[in-house]
Design a protein around this motif. Structure first.
Motif, mmCIF file in Angstrom:
data_model
loop_
_atom_site.group_PDB
_atom_site.id
_atom_site.type_symbol
_atom_site.label_atom_id
_atom_site.label_comp_id
_atom_site.label_asym_id
_atom_site.label_seq_id
_atom_site.Cartn_x
_atom_site.Cartn_y
_atom_site.Cartn_z
ATOM 1 N N PRO A 243 31.379 27.030 37.565
ATOM 2 C CA PRO A 243 30.172 27.552 38.215
ATOM 3 C C PRO A 243 30.373 29.010 38.646
ATOM 4 N N SER A 244 29.341 29.799 38.462
ATOM 5 C CA SER A 244 29.429 31.221 38.804
ATOM 6 C C SER A 244 28.977 31.493 40.231
ATOM 7 N N GLY A 245 28.473 30.487 40.877
ATOM 8 C CA GLY A 245 27.974 30.693 42.230
ATOM 9 C C GLY A 245 26.558 31.232 42.240
ATOM 10 N N GLY A 246 25.973 31.382 41.060
ATOM 11 C CA GLY A 246 24.593 31.855 40.974
ATOM 12 C C GLY A 246 24.406 33.325 41.295
ATOM 13 N N THR A 247 25.493 34.076 41.298
ATOM 14 C CA THR A 247 25.380 35.497 41.600
ATOM 15 C C THR A 247 25.593 36.329 40.340
ATOM 16 N N LEU B 210 31.790 38.018 35.985
ATOM 17 C CA LEU B 210 33.186 37.580 35.914
ATOM 18 C C LEU B 210 33.381 36.572 34.795
ATOM 19 N N LYS B 211 32.469 35.596 34.703
ATOM 20 C CA LYS B 211 32.561 34.593 33.646
ATOM 21 C C LYS B 211 32.422 35.227 32.271
ATOM 22 N N ARG B 212 31.430 36.095 32.116
ATOM 23 C CA ARG B 212 31.196 36.724 30.811
ATOM 24 C C ARG B 212 32.409 37.552 30.393
ATOM 25 N N TYR B 213 32.969 38.311 31.325
ATOM 26 C CA TYR B 213 34.135 39.131 30.996
ATOM 27 C C TYR B 213 35.337 38.258 30.663
ATOM 28 N N ALA B 214 35.520 37.163 31.370
ATOM 29 C CA ALA B 214 36.634 36.253 31.060
ATOM 30 C C ALA B 214 36.471 35.708 29.647
ATOM 31 N N GLU B 215 35.251 35.306 29.296
ATOM 32 C CA GLU B 215 34.995 34.788 27.950
ATOM 33 C C GLU B 215 35.240 35.849 26.891
ATOM 34 N N GLU B 216 34.814 37.085 27.155
ATOM 35 C CA GLU B 216 35.039 38.178 26.204
ATOM 36 C C GLU B 216 36.531 38.461 26.041
ATOM 37 N N ASN B 217 37.273 38.428 27.140
ATOM 38 C CA ASN B 217 38.705 38.708 27.081
ATOM 39 C C ASN B 217 39.456 37.594 26.350
ATOM 40 N N ILE B 218 39.025 36.364 26.523
ATOM 41 C CA ILE B 218 39.625 35.246 25.792
ATOM 42 C C ILE B 218 39.381 35.421 24.293
ATOM 43 N N ALA B 219 38.151 35.781 23.934
ATOM 44 C CA ALA B 219 37.822 35.982 22.516
ATOM 45 C C ALA B 219 38.648 37.125 21.929
ATOM 46 N N ALA B 220 38.841 38.193 22.695
ATOM 47 C CA ALA B 220 39.632 39.332 22.207
ATOM 48 C C ALA B 220 41.093 38.930 21.999
ATOM 49 N N THR B 221 41.622 38.126 22.904
ATOM 50 C CA THR B 221 43.006 37.665 22.772
ATOM 51 C C THR B 221 43.158 36.739 21.576
ATOM 52 N N LYS C 237 40.360 50.264 27.681
ATOM 53 C CA LYS C 237 39.000 50.808 27.777
ATOM 54 C C LYS C 237 38.042 49.759 28.319
ATOM 55 N N ILE C 238 38.139 48.558 27.782
ATOM 56 C CA ILE C 238 37.255 47.476 28.208
ATOM 57 C C ILE C 238 37.503 47.137 29.675
ATOM 58 N N LEU C 239 38.763 47.070 30.073
ATOM 59 C CA LEU C 239 39.089 46.776 31.465
ATOM 60 C C LEU C 239 38.487 47.818 32.395
ATOM 61 N N GLY C 240 38.556 49.074 31.996
ATOM 62 C CA GLY C 240 37.957 50.139 32.808
ATOM 63 C C GLY C 240 36.459 49.943 32.968
ATOM 64 N N LYS C 241 35.782 49.628 31.866
ATOM 65 C CA LYS C 241 34.339 49.409 31.913
ATOM 66 C C LYS C 241 34.001 48.172 32.745
ATOM 67 N N GLN C 242 34.774 47.110 32.553
ATOM 68 C CA GLN C 242 34.523 45.888 33.310
ATOM 69 C C GLN C 242 34.743 46.120 34.801
ATOM 70 N N SER C 243 35.807 46.818 35.144
ATOM 71 C CA SER C 243 36.097 47.103 36.551
ATOM 72 C C SER C 243 34.991 47.931 37.183
ATOM 73 N N GLU C 244 34.534 48.929 36.454
ATOM 74 C CA GLU C 244 33.455 49.782 36.961
ATOM 75 C C GLU C 244 32.179 48.964 37.157
#
Length: 113
Positions: free
Chosen positions: A40-44, A50-61, A90-97
């Motif tokens: 659950p994302s907490g609806g925020t 956070l969930k989307r970025y985790a999924e993208e990072n898993i796919a990249a790995t 680069k992606i981490l920088g964009k995600q962090s921002e």
């Protein structure tokens, strides 16, 4: 000529032996993606990102590992790893921002949800 045939047989045997490992790797990453997407994302907006970025990072790995298994030599491994590291930084920088902007905009402490 006979030597080429032996090499071809060896290559086929290696591919056949690796098939279960490839299947296991794909199975692992598929289940990891499913597990992350079911959290659950907490609806925020912050939680959704956070969930989307985790999924993208898993796919990249997962893609990195597939590419490494296809590398023909050590130079290819180094090149693939360097490309991955550069792109992930680069992606981490964009995600962090993006997460920082979302966090600041909402003013919600994600630890409180």
């Amino acid at each position: 000529m006979a030597k080429g045939k032996d090499s071809s047989k060896e290559s086929g045997a290696v591919k056949q032996a690796m098939t279960p490992a490839y299947w296991a790797m794909d199975y692992y990453f598929d289940n990891l993606r499913k597990a992350v997407s079911s959290i659950p994302s907490g609806g925020t907006e912050f939680g959704e990102k956070l969930k989307r970025y985790a999924e993208e990072n898993i796919a990249a790995t997962h893609d990195l590992i597939k590419r490494l298994t296809e590398a023909k030599d050590f130079d290819a491994v180094v090149r693939i790893q360097n490309e991955f590291i550069r792109s992930q930084l680069k992606i981490l920088g964009k995600q962090s921002e993006s997460l920082s902007e979302t966090y600041t905009k909402t003013g919600v402490d994600p630890r409180e949800k």
